[in-house]
Design an enzyme around this catalytic site. Sequence first.
Site, PDB file in Angstrom:
ATOM      1  N   ASP A 189       0.883  -1.101  -0.230  1.00  0.00           N
ATOM      2  CA  ASP A 189      -0.089   0.175   0.091  1.00  0.00           C
ATOM      3  C   ASP A 189       1.065   1.147  -0.055  1.00  0.00           C
ATOM      4  OD1 ASP A 189      -0.250   0.897   3.139  1.00  0.00           O
ATOM      5  OD2 ASP A 189      -0.026  -1.031   2.837  1.00  0.00           O
ATOM      6  N   GLU A 222      -8.705   4.268  11.606  1.00  0.00           N
ATOM      7  CA  GLU A 222      -7.836   4.184  12.791  1.00  0.00           C
ATOM      8  C   GLU A 222      -8.053   5.489  13.695  1.00  0.00           C
ATOM      9  OE1 GLU A 222      -3.592   4.622  11.297  1.00  0.00           O
ATOM     10  OE2 GLU A 222      -4.829   3.903   9.366  1.00  0.00           O
TER      11      GLU A 222
END
Length: 269
Positions: free
Chosen positions: A68, A154
């Site tokens: 990523d 998150e």
Amino acid sequence: MRSLLLLSVFLTLMAACGRRAPEPEPVAAPDPMRAELAQLVTYPKFGDADPHPWDGRAPHSYPIHGIDVSRWQGNIDWPTARAAGVNFAYIKATEGGDVADPKFAEHRRGAQAAGVPWGAYHYYYFCRPAEEQARWFIRHVPRGADLPHVLDMEWTHRSRTCPLRPEGAKVRAEARKFLDILEAHYGRRPIIYTTVDFYRDTGIGQLRDAEFWLRSVAGHPRQVYPGAYWTFWQYTGTGLIPGIEGKVDINVFRSAPDIWLRWKAGLIG
């Protein structure tokens, strides 16, 4: 005598005309998945600037690895990364409702040109409604991705503008709205990426209609997320891969190469 010979030839021709031509041998259609399977580089040996001494099953025992990336990876030599064993890439597209990654389009085109399956991810902030953030993502990410997109959830405690920490029920409700909107637009339900503390604090794993991408850089997910079922495991943030300058996140897919291809094609969940 000549008449008998002509009659024999005539009868032979008539008999031949009465016979059916032999059926052509069936030719098996090419299997594109088999060809794609042959092109995968499995069990790659990537470096790590800060390797972890794994106890139990280690990431290198999984065949399918990917990355990523965001603007911080700079320019990427995608053909080199693919040849080294990068079988997929998740590319940062947006965050919140007003930030777009300036390298997203370049990374997406580079991955596509090199034949690296791609998807995009959105970094969520709790100061804007899910609907607004979903529209922002859709505005910047075209249809046609190879992979389902990702909702990155998150805690944003380091943010100077949005350090909110909603209750778990609120988090799960917002996540579901975001997933629903993107699924309606792109035709496939996104994955949720999350971290150990966020997973524990919010109960995000209670969303039964979602797949999960779990970060765990110091232990296998079965140890760190007991009972969780995961599709991707992010096992390091300090990976070293040919074609990428500096450190990069590396991830593994949960299963075998043939399962990977079927999952990528949307044939299994």
